[in-house]
Design a protein around this motif. Structure first.
Motif, PDB file in Angstrom:
ATOM      1  N   ASN A  90       0.799  -1.224   0.000  1.00  0.00           N
ATOM      2  CA  ASN A  90       0.000   0.000   0.000  1.00  0.00           C
ATOM      3  C   ASN A  90       0.832   1.273   0.000  1.00  0.00           C
ATOM      4  N   ILE A 260      -8.149  -5.439   1.514  1.00  0.00           N
ATOM      5  CA  ILE A 260      -7.549  -4.577   2.534  1.00  0.00           C
ATOM      6  C   ILE A 260      -7.891  -5.078   3.928  1.00  0.00           C
ATOM      7  N   ARG A 262      -8.420  -4.935   7.999  1.00  0.00           N
ATOM      8  CA  ARG A 262      -9.005  -3.947   8.908  1.00  0.00           C
ATOM      9  C   ARG A 262      -8.060  -3.562  10.037  1.00  0.00           C
ATOM     10  N   ARG A 596     -14.206   5.073  -2.888  1.00  0.00           N
ATOM     11  CA  ARG A 596     -14.492   4.772  -1.482  1.00  0.00           C
ATOM     12  C   ARG A 596     -15.665   5.619  -1.004  1.00  0.00           C
ATOM     13  N   ARG A 601     -14.167   3.615   8.032  1.00  0.00           N
ATOM     14  CA  ARG A 601     -12.987   2.752   8.145  1.00  0.00           C
ATOM     15  C   ARG A 601     -11.699   3.532   7.870  1.00  0.00           C
ATOM     16  N   TYR A 603      -8.235   3.504   5.909  1.00  0.00           N
ATOM     17  CA  TYR A 603      -7.709   2.915   4.680  1.00  0.00           C
ATOM     18  C   TYR A 603      -6.314   3.464   4.402  1.00  0.00           C
ATOM     19  N   ASP A 625      -9.195   8.188   7.372  1.00  0.00           N
ATOM     20  CA  ASP A 625     -10.484   7.586   7.656  1.00  0.00           C
ATOM     21  C   ASP A 625     -11.552   8.636   7.410  1.00  0.00           C
TER      22      ASP A 625
END
Length: 782
Positions: A90, A260, A262, A596, A601, A603, A625
């Motif tokens: 990432n 992805i 969490r 998104r 969440r 990310y 987030d």
């Protein structure tokens, strides 16, 4: 009858809760064990591959290395990792994952005479949907992973076709019950699952993390099952390629999603190692371009040091290193690797540029500014430069003027120099246009008149052109206004209580928002027609925060430099962006993008994020987030968990702990107003500003302006410009369609044939120029 493929493997972390030298000793023991098991059991096969780890063995135990080579040639030791190592997927630029494939596959071919077809990437913290295209074009057909597990993301099954936006696919498998300590437990799971499975299953066994090969007991149990003809399934020893090649791919479902995890802590931890890694990536991309430009004029292209520097950056992208999950002692080596790459890249960059400037005809001026633009698109925008005066002779006083070969003059603003010695150096800002992948020479001379007046530092606002920023004198909130847009609360600092361990394994999110930051003061640093700056200071408990906003004339963006001295523990720092009423927004991926929603969440964020109101680009922010209730995006700057904390119980109140990201953290954020055409292009522009070489007057054969690359068509980004890895004089160009449309363009490098090409949406295309010929090639440059 389905088959359970037993894959003997070592999940090995070359750095984690130990330093690399301890790991090197551990992996020698592991390999000795694996080689011994092969001698004992002729059916046993072993699957492991990591080029830098192989190089450790080659250097410290040549005999063992030759034994490994022999087993690879025999087909008993599978090279199951076609990348340089198992990276975080990432935080790196897309080009880094190309280089993982390029350098990993080149190493395997040179060392073992074969390339890999599988990337075994079991432990990384998520996998963006842009990866299948990169994998496919690096000769990889198969991908094995573990995270996210079924509790984090539902998939149609463990085996599926994973597809990127351009249509490229790899066959992917989510490992189940990987590296279970007891084979009997694993067999029970797999014997129950295989009855309803439409395909074979992969059982990965072996000791994990610190090394350790499959045990005698496990091999014996599997051998017994393999010989048992009464079972309703087969058990066989094999490798990942054996498993994948035995499956019928056409009947499998297609997955186009990001995968992805969490466990969000790794997206944010250890800001400096992420930031230095990003700076290293861009430094090497610029060094390659400058080195190619200089090589076209006779300078030797520094292939070996560039390759080694990329390998240093790639090693630092190992998932636990760049995920901030290692012990503090491990980062001494990681930062040294990044530092070595940065210094080497910087030396190659500037030596290459000055190899060119030495032959340029300078203008009639004491100081000339040779300004290089290393992008494949022309540049139009602000430039900052600083020069040294012979202050003992009182040569400098008053105003300055910038001019070019044609006699055009450019408004010039004198701004605060980096030193604090009056009349010793001068720093200026001016606006100019530069050619694509080239340079332009400017002269600098004194003129009559007063220098730029110093601003009123006590003002609460700045303006430049048609834009302005105002600071609320009560709260310190920053607001932006221009002719079309008005945004309030630009980057509002927010502290959140964070009870998560290093990975945030033990929590689902943050706890309550803490008290507001206390506004201390605002201070105008610059106020002029070219640029203006204002600095805003805050405190939070024991921490200090400075946000320095910069405006530029006729530019659709503003910059913010943040500097925080963070002295909190188990507390996260975020910057809240202005509220947005969009139902969804786009975020950058490595060589891709994803849509998104405001789902709350955390990310990972790769360089950019765009809504209909604004776009953010940054080489210093790696996660975000959302606050779903207030429809707000919150950029994640840092968090301060206990280092190396995998929470198994309550913390000891009498124990002293090391916390991550305490001390000074700095970075830059660029905020575009309104919808911008290309997040990747804007991010590259922010990370690779023009480079200025101060040059005294001299004669030369080169003109005052020159370009090495012309690109007709603006829907694609040239992401890599380099010489071929085989040591030839061939030029490699990599282009990426960034808007999701079909694109037609012409690319014309200096002294090479031009090429008219088409790109499908989000396609990455690699071109190889050899004299008067040009052809499309793979990412392996074949």
């Amino acid at each position: 009858m389905n088959t359970i493929f037993a894959i003997g493997n070592t999940h090995f972390d070359p750095v984690w809760l130990w330093t690399w030298d301890e790991a090197m000793a551990g992996i020698r023991s592991t390999f000795a064990s694996a080689l011994a098991r092969m001698t004992e059991n002729p059916d046993f096969t072993y699957s492991f591959c990591c080029p830098p780890v192989f190089e450790w063995i080659r250097e410290v135990d040549p005999a063992m290395f030759e034994s490994i080579r022999a087993r690879v040639a025999e087909g008993r030791w599978e090279l199951s990792e076609g990348w340089y190592l198992q990276p975080d997927c990432n935080a790196g630029l897309g080009e880094s994952y190309v280089r993982h494939g390029l350098y990993g596959q080149n190493y395997l071919l040179a060392t073992f005479g074969k390339r890999a077809v599988t990337v075994f990437n079991s432990d990384s913290f998520g996998h963006p949907s842009s990866l299948p295209q990169i994998l496919h074009k690096c000769g990889i057909r198969y991908y094995a992973f573990s995270r996210p597990d079924p509790t984090e993301q539902e998939l149609p099954g463990p085996l599926f076709r994973w597809q990127s936006s351009d249509g490229s696919q790899v066959l992917a498998y989510r490992i189940q019950e990987g590296h279970a300590p007891d084979i009997q437990t694993s067999i029970q799971f797999f014997s129950e699952a295989i009855g309803s499975s439409p395909h074979d299953l992969m059982l990965v066994y072996g000791i994990t993390n610190h090394g350790g090969a499959p045990t005698k007991k496990a091999i014996a149990q599997l051998a017994s099952l393999s010989a048992d003809a009464t079972l309703p399934y087969h058990v066989r020893f094999g490798g990942t390629e054996d498993f994948f090649s035995a499956q019928t791919a056409d009947a499998l479902p297609i997955v186009t999603d990001d995968l992805i995890t969490r466990n969000f802590g790794v997206f944010i931890n250890n800001h400096s190692v992420k930031q230095h890694g990003r700076q290293g990536e861009y430094m090497l991309l610029q060094a390659e371009r400058a080195a190619w430009m200089a090589s076209s004029q006779g300078k030797e292209y520094p292939l070996a040091p560039l390759t080694k520097s990329w390998e240093d950056i790639l090693f630092s992208q190992f998932h636990d290193i760049i995920g901030g999950a290692c012990i503090p002692q491990a980062y001494f080596h990681a930062r040294n690797l990044q530092g070595r790459a940065l210094v080497t890249g910087e030396e190659i960059l500037h030596k290459s540029l000055q190899y060119l400037t030495k032959d340029m005809q300078m203008l009639s001026s004491l100081w000339n500014l040779v300004v290089f633009n290393l992008h494949a698109a022309p540049y139009s925008g602000p430039i900052e430069a600083e020069v040294q005066w012979v202050w003992e002779l009182d040569w400098y006083s008053g105003a300055l003027e910038v001019f070019d070969e044609a006699g055009r003059t450019y408004p010039c603003q004198i701004i605060k120099e980096r030193s604090n010695i009056p009349a010793f150096r001068s720093r200026i800002a001016f606006h100019a246009d530069l050619p694509s992948l080239g340079y332009k020479v400017f002269g600098l001379r004194q003129i009559q008149g007063d220098p730029t007046p110093r601003p009123d530092p006590t003002s609460n606002s700045i303006s430049c052109g048609c834009s302005s920023i105002s600071i609320n004198p009560e709260t310190g909130a920053a607001s932006y206004r221009d002719e079309r847009f008005q945004l309030s609360s630009l980057l509002t600092p927010l502290a959140l209580s964070d009870a998560g361990d290093t990975w945030a394994f033990n929590v689902d999110g943050y706890e309550a928002a803490l008290e507001d930051f206390h506004f201390v003061s605002s201070h105008v640093l610059e106020q002029g027609d070219i640029l203006s700056r204002i600095q805003v200071s805050y405190t939070f408990r024991n921490s200090l925060l400075e946000l320095t906003y910069s405006l530029y004339a006729n530019q659709p963006y503003m910059d913010c430099h943040f500097r925080v001295n963070w002295n909190e523990s188990q507390t996260a720092l975020k910057f809240c962006l202005p509220p947005c009423d969009d139902p969804a927004f786009l975020v950058g991926l490595p060589y891709g993008q994803s849509s998104r929603s405001f789902d709350g969440r955390e990310y990972p964020l790769n360089e950019w994020l765009t809504t209909s109101h604004y776009m953010v680009v940054s080489e210093s922010v790696f996660a975000y987030d959302t606050d779903a209730e207030n429809q707000t995006v919150r950029l994640s700057i840092l968090r301060s968990p206990i280092a190396g904390d995998l929470r198994m119980g309550d913390l000891d109140p009498n124990q002293r702990y090391d916390y991550t990201d305490q001390g000074i953290t700095e970075g830059d954020i660029r905020l575009y107003m309104g919808t911008w055409h290309s997040g990747p292009a804007a991010a590259a522009a922010e990370a690779m500003p023009p480079i200025v070489v101060d040059e005294a007057f001299h004669e030369g054969s080169r003109g005052a302006e020159e370009s090495w690359l012309r690109l007709e068509g603006d829907a694609a980004l040239v992401s890599a410009v380099k010489m071929a890895e085989d040591g030839s004089s061939d030029l490699i160009l990599r282009l990426w369609e960034t808007r999701g449309t079909d694109a037609s363009l012409t690319v014309a490098p200096k002294d090479c044939a031009s090429a008219s090409i088409t790109l499908s949406p989000f396609e990455i295309k690699t071109l190889r120029f050899s004299g008067d010929t040009v052809r499309e090639t793979s990412m392996l440059e074949l």
